[in-house]
Design a protein around this motif. Structure first.
Motif, mmCIF file in Angstrom:
data_model
loop_
_atom_site.group_PDB
_atom_site.id
_atom_site.type_symbol
_atom_site.label_atom_id
_atom_site.label_comp_id
_atom_site.label_asym_id
_atom_site.label_seq_id
_atom_site.Cartn_x
_atom_site.Cartn_y
_atom_site.Cartn_z
ATOM 1 N N HIS A 14 0.780 -1.114 0.023
ATOM 2 C CA HIS A 14 0.118 0.150 0.061
ATOM 3 C C HIS A 14 0.914 1.332 -0.167
ATOM 4 C CE1 HIS A 14 -3.555 -2.442 0.310
ATOM 5 N NE2 HIS A 14 -3.450 -2.553 1.397
ATOM 6 N N GLY A 15 1.961 1.120 0.755
ATOM 7 C CA GLY A 15 2.986 2.254 0.629
ATOM 8 C C GLY A 15 3.838 2.538 -0.596
ATOM 9 N N PHE A 16 3.718 1.834 -1.706
ATOM 10 C CA PHE A 16 4.694 1.866 -2.716
ATOM 11 C C PHE A 16 4.314 3.328 -3.565
ATOM 12 C CE2 PHE A 16 5.318 1.436 -7.287
ATOM 13 C CZ PHE A 16 6.687 1.302 -7.165
ATOM 14 N N PRO A 17 3.198 3.558 -3.766
ATOM 15 C CA PRO A 17 2.805 4.675 -4.696
ATOM 16 C C PRO A 17 3.339 6.068 -4.137
ATOM 17 C CG PRO A 17 1.003 3.655 -4.606
ATOM 18 C CD PRO A 17 1.759 2.873 -3.570
ATOM 19 N N ALA A 18 3.153 6.331 -2.689
ATOM 20 C CA ALA A 18 3.862 7.317 -2.104
ATOM 21 C C ALA A 18 5.445 7.443 -2.054
ATOM 22 C CB ALA A 18 3.361 7.373 -0.375
ATOM 23 N N GLN A 19 5.902 6.194 -2.000
ATOM 24 C CA GLN A 19 7.416 6.001 -1.935
ATOM 25 C C GLN A 19 7.942 6.405 -3.205
ATOM 26 O OE1 GLN A 19 9.228 2.254 -2.036
ATOM 27 N NE2 GLN A 19 10.827 2.906 -0.494
ATOM 28 N N TYR A 20 7.230 5.886 -4.345
ATOM 29 C CA TYR A 20 7.651 6.065 -5.633
ATOM 30 C C TYR A 20 7.554 7.684 -6.048
ATOM 31 C CZ TYR A 20 6.657 6.230 -10.857
ATOM 32 O OH TYR A 20 6.539 6.600 -11.899
ATOM 33 N N ALA A 21 6.383 8.152 -5.504
ATOM 34 C CA ALA A 21 6.434 9.677 -5.890
ATOM 35 C C ALA A 21 7.519 10.441 -4.998
ATOM 36 C CB ALA A 21 5.056 10.222 -5.297
ATOM 37 N N ARG A 22 7.602 10.354 -3.843
ATOM 38 C CA ARG A 22 8.414 11.174 -2.994
ATOM 39 C C ARG A 22 10.030 10.808 -3.146
ATOM 40 N NH1 ARG A 22 4.799 9.673 2.472
ATOM 41 N NH2 ARG A 22 2.809 10.887 1.951
ATOM 42 N N THR A 23 10.465 9.845 -3.771
ATOM 43 C CA THR A 23 11.570 9.511 -4.113
ATOM 44 C C THR A 23 12.079 9.990 -5.808
ATOM 45 O OG1 THR A 23 11.230 7.291 -4.741
ATOM 46 C CG2 THR A 23 11.816 7.756 -2.459
ATOM 47 N N ALA A 24 11.076 10.652 -6.493
ATOM 48 C CA ALA A 24 11.239 10.974 -7.798
ATOM 49 C C ALA A 24 11.516 9.687 -8.715
ATOM 50 C CB ALA A 24 12.045 11.998 -7.849
ATOM 51 N N ARG A 25 10.736 8.628 -8.290
ATOM 52 C CA ARG A 25 10.854 7.468 -8.908
ATOM 53 C C ARG A 25 12.119 6.554 -8.726
ATOM 54 N NH1 ARG A 25 8.903 10.844 -12.871
ATOM 55 N NH2 ARG A 25 6.791 10.525 -13.850
ATOM 56 N N PHE A 26 12.388 6.781 -7.493
ATOM 57 C CA PHE A 26 13.648 6.291 -6.907
ATOM 58 C C PHE A 26 15.103 6.786 -7.358
ATOM 59 C CE2 PHE A 26 10.286 3.228 -6.433
ATOM 60 C CZ PHE A 26 10.155 2.882 -5.357
ATOM 61 N N SER A 27 14.949 7.995 -7.967
ATOM 62 C CA SER A 27 16.025 8.529 -8.547
ATOM 63 C C SER A 27 16.824 9.379 -7.396
ATOM 64 C CB SER A 27 15.733 9.441 -9.560
ATOM 65 O OG SER A 27 15.059 10.670 -9.292
ATOM 66 N N LEU A 28 16.234 9.795 -6.508
ATOM 67 C CA LEU A 28 16.921 10.544 -5.236
ATOM 68 C C LEU A 28 18.182 9.845 -4.579
ATOM 69 C CD1 LEU A 28 13.790 12.711 -4.217
ATOM 70 C CD2 LEU A 28 15.532 13.190 -6.146
ATOM 71 N N GLY A 29 19.098 10.489 -4.211
ATOM 72 C CA GLY A 29 20.321 9.888 -3.490
ATOM 73 C C GLY A 29 21.187 8.862 -4.475
ATOM 74 N N VAL A 30 20.783 8.927 -5.864
ATOM 75 C CA VAL A 30 21.496 7.998 -6.695
ATOM 76 C C VAL A 30 22.842 8.888 -7.159
ATOM 77 C CG1 VAL A 30 21.796 6.614 -8.793
ATOM 78 C CG2 VAL A 30 19.533 6.569 -7.354
ATOM 79 N N PRO A 31 24.046 8.576 -6.955
ATOM 80 C CA PRO A 31 25.047 9.295 -7.651
ATOM 81 C C PRO A 31 24.863 9.253 -9.167
ATOM 82 C CG PRO A 31 25.904 7.482 -5.994
ATOM 83 C CD PRO A 31 24.561 7.435 -6.449
#
Length: 704
Positions: A14-31
């Protein structure tokens, strides 16, 4: 306290959509955006400070560890306004962060410059803090010259150079009219040719090559925000298929005020596809309007005269390959050669890589050595090196998507696998790790890799973690892109596959397939869609579906939906219109419905000029088949999209209404082609899930 739900749990699902959105599609924090020091013992890179922090910072890694060099939050001063030209540059590059989004160094990597909210900053890498640099106006695309003395930048459409020691600022080229800019890439160059910049320094830092773009011949469109009627529409010079392009010329500008135009047959070759200035002088690629011929030219920087070094021709189109053309230290031309079904690396006009190794990109040329990305298996990309003595040697190992850089005795390997991302700098017998701060997804990939049909269509089947064979029938969701811009079926933990896995956890068997026309499979595969961009791709999705059903008999072929974005959105619409016997519902996001509304370079590459072959556009435009709709269809589009404008969806909806065909339209206010607002992104995923459940008559899975 970390409140992120555990992967694989109901709460995690259930938490995936929020995580996907808040991490900019898991791109934030990636060098990313690595630059190696000449000795290869250290590297600069950009990274945000965490998985939900959207502000890019500049870092360095060396034997002593990681060092934060520049943090926009610590620079002081009130935040400025991002210039409109910079907003456009970020949209073309699909940039998802703020703060430091790009930087430039000198050849020795002793100094760096970057812009934050239009302000220019310098940083001496031998020590000290970032210092502001006074400029004539808000800065776009600052580039430090190779010697580290001057910075070229664009402001108000003019190309300026500022001396970092004296502070003297000089405009080298000023627009002669409102429709003219210097030093920036035009729309089709950045969107369709992989050329994102418009000015290039000479190695000695005394002159530049600069593109002059005149958009006066280009049709004007206006992008409005209906949710904010007080905001004026934004004017957009958009060259739709069959219409006039911007007039692009190239000029050699001296820092002392000299100027010479680079001369070539612009009537015959109106596209400027690539520009470089190496030790041998200026090097450029120019392409004909029909894209069947591409000339590689050497230019005299004093007179602007050019001579042809090589010509590439193809009866369909000449594919542009990032990083080419280039030259070795001896002057041998580095490019690609399409022979049979292989895209070879070529050096000095001769193919130098084996059959079956597909070249994706040339990363760099050092002496006579070439670093490039290539693939032998379409689901993997590897870093390779070519040297005249050793031939082609693979530098990366294991399934995944690998790239990197090389300098001195250092090799940087960036590896993206099903387990995540790793970044390793090997130099002097030691290995330095660059930390990836990306979020750990709350869903875990469970891929089954398949090869479908006689064409060997690479396919991945994603099933729910709670699924047991024989426990019940699973509705199917096809989730392709399946177009010429990208592959999705890669052995890496991408946001596309993670999203597909989330839909699987919500009760679907998800099938992702890269059919004919996608990259990574060679020239014949890519060009099989010439003059018909939908026929074979729709057929290949059906083939992949049947292969997945053979691998997992519990797939319910009476409940099959298809979902896609951009080309994938067009494909989804075409699939439900043409094969309602196979596809029972479709979601089309930002999909071109009338190919005549898409840009010249991208659309004419595959379909030709619309006046010369209108039938090709009709075959590839779902809008002409609107009356065939028999299944549920959801159309989604960002109202601020300046790549695939919302007119595509509005006209498709009007055609469906005229034919009396029920459908749904979901407009996204202020969203571009890549929606970025976290609330809208999360809501969009949940809305699509609700549409699929209602359309296929499915229920949420039981708690697990």
């Amino acid at each position: 306290m970390d409140t992120t739900p555990a992967p694989g749990t109901t709460a995690g699902r259930h938490g995936f959509p929020a995580q996907y959105a808040r991490t900019a599609r898991f791109s934030l924090g990636v060098p990313r955006a690595f630059v190696l020091a000449p000795d290869g013992r250290s590297a600069l890179f950009l990274r945000t400070r965490g998985p939900q922090d959207g502000t890019g910072c500049l870092w360095r890694v060396d034997a002593a560890g990681e060092h934060l060099l520049a943090d926009p939050a610590a620079l002081g001063g009130a935040p400025g306004e991002v210039p409109e030209a910079e907003r456009v540059r970020r949209e073309r590059a699909r940039e998802r962060t703020s703060g430091i989004t790009a930087y430039s160094t000198d050849t020795a990597v002793r100094r760096a410059v970057f812009a934050v909210d239009g302000a220019l900053w310098r940083l001496d890498l031998t020590g000290g803090e970032p210092r502001p640099v006074a400029t004539a106006g808000p800065v776009v695309d600052p580039r430090l010259d190779p010697t580290g003395r001057r910075v070229a930048y664009v402001t108000g459409g003019a190309l300026h150079v500022v001396d970092l020691e004296t502070g003297a600022d000089r405009a080298l080229a000023v627009p002669e009219a409102a429709e003219v800019t210097y030093g920036l890439a035009e729309h089709v160059a950045a969107e369709s040719m992989y050329r994102y910049r418009g000015h290039w320094w000479a190695p000695d830092g005394e002159r530049l090559l600069a593109a002059r773009v005149d958009t006066s011949p280009v049709t004007r469109w206006w992008i409005a925000d209906p949710a904010d009627p007080a905001r004026p529409p934004r004017e957009l010079a958009y060259p739709a298929a069959g219409t006039a392009n911007a007039e692009v010329t190239l000029h050699v500008l001296g820092t002392g005020g000299t100027r010479a135009e680079v001369v070539w047959d612009r009537k015959g070759y109106e596209y400027l596809t690539s520009v470089a200035w190496d030790a041998h002088g200026p090097l450029l690629g120019v392409q004909s309007r029909d894209q069947r011929s591409l000339l590689l030219l050497a230019a005299d920087p004093d007179t602007g005269a050019t001579r042809v070094l090589h010509e590439r021709r193809d009866p369909a189109w000449v594919q542009i390959v990032v990083g080419t053309p280039a030259r070795t230290a001896s002057g041998a031309l580095v490019g690609t050669a399409d022979e049979g079904d292989t895209r070879h690396l070529s050096v000095g006009g001769r193919p130098v890589t084996p059959e079956g190794l597909q070249v994706h990109e040339v990363v760099s040329v050092d002496g006579e050595s070439v670093l490039f990305v290539g693939s032998e298996e379409p689901t993997e990309e590897h870093l390779w090196s070519y040297d005249p003595g050793a031939g082609a040697v693979r530098l990366s190992e294991g399934p995944g998507v690998h790239t990197g850089q090389r300098a001195g005795d250092g090799l940087l390997l960036a590896s993206h696998t099903e387990d995540g991302h790793t970044f390793r700098l090997r130099a002097g017998g030691e290995e330095l790790a660059v930390e990836c701060l990306a979020a750990e997804p709350v869903v875990r990939l469970r891929p089954t890799w398949l090869t479908a049909g006689g064409h060997g269509i690479r396919t991945v089947l994603l099933l729910p973690s709670w699924y047991e064979p024989g426990s019940g029938r699973l509705p199917v969701l096809m989730a392709p892109y399946a177009g010429p811009a990208q592959q999705l079926v890669l052995r890496a933990r991408t946001s596309a596959l993670l999203t597909a896995q989330w839909f699987a956890e919500e009760g679907f068997a998800v099938v992702v397939a890269d059919g004919r026309g996608t990259p990574g499979r060679g020239p014949r595969w890519e060009k099989s869609i010439h003059k018909d961009s939908l026929g074979k791709p729709v057929e290949d999705q059906v083939t992949a579906l049947h292969a997945a059903a053979a691998a997992c008999p519990d797939l319910d072929l009476d409940r099959v939906a298809i979902r896609g974005w951009s080309f994938g959105g067009t494909l989804a619409t075409a699939a439900v219109l043409r094969r309602p016997d196979v596809f029972h519902a479709a979601i089309s996001g930002a999909g071109p419905s009338d190919q005549r509304l898409y840009d010249t370079h991208w659309r004419e590459r595959f379909l030709g000029h619309p006046d010369e072959d209108p039938a090709a556009y009709e075959r590839s435009s779902p809008i002409g088949e609107a009356a065939s709709l028999r299944r549920p269809l959801l159309l989604v589009h960002g109202l601020a999209d300046d790549n695939v404008v919302v007119a595509h969806t509005l006209r498709m909806s009007a055609a469906l209404l005229a034919a009396g065909r029920y459908h749904q339209v979901l407009p996204l206010s202020q969203a571009t082609h890549a929606p970025s607002d976290p609330v809208a992104m999360e809501g969009l995923l949940r809305h699509q899930l609700g549409f699929l459940r209602a359309s296929l008559n499915t229920s949420p899975p039981a708690a697990v």
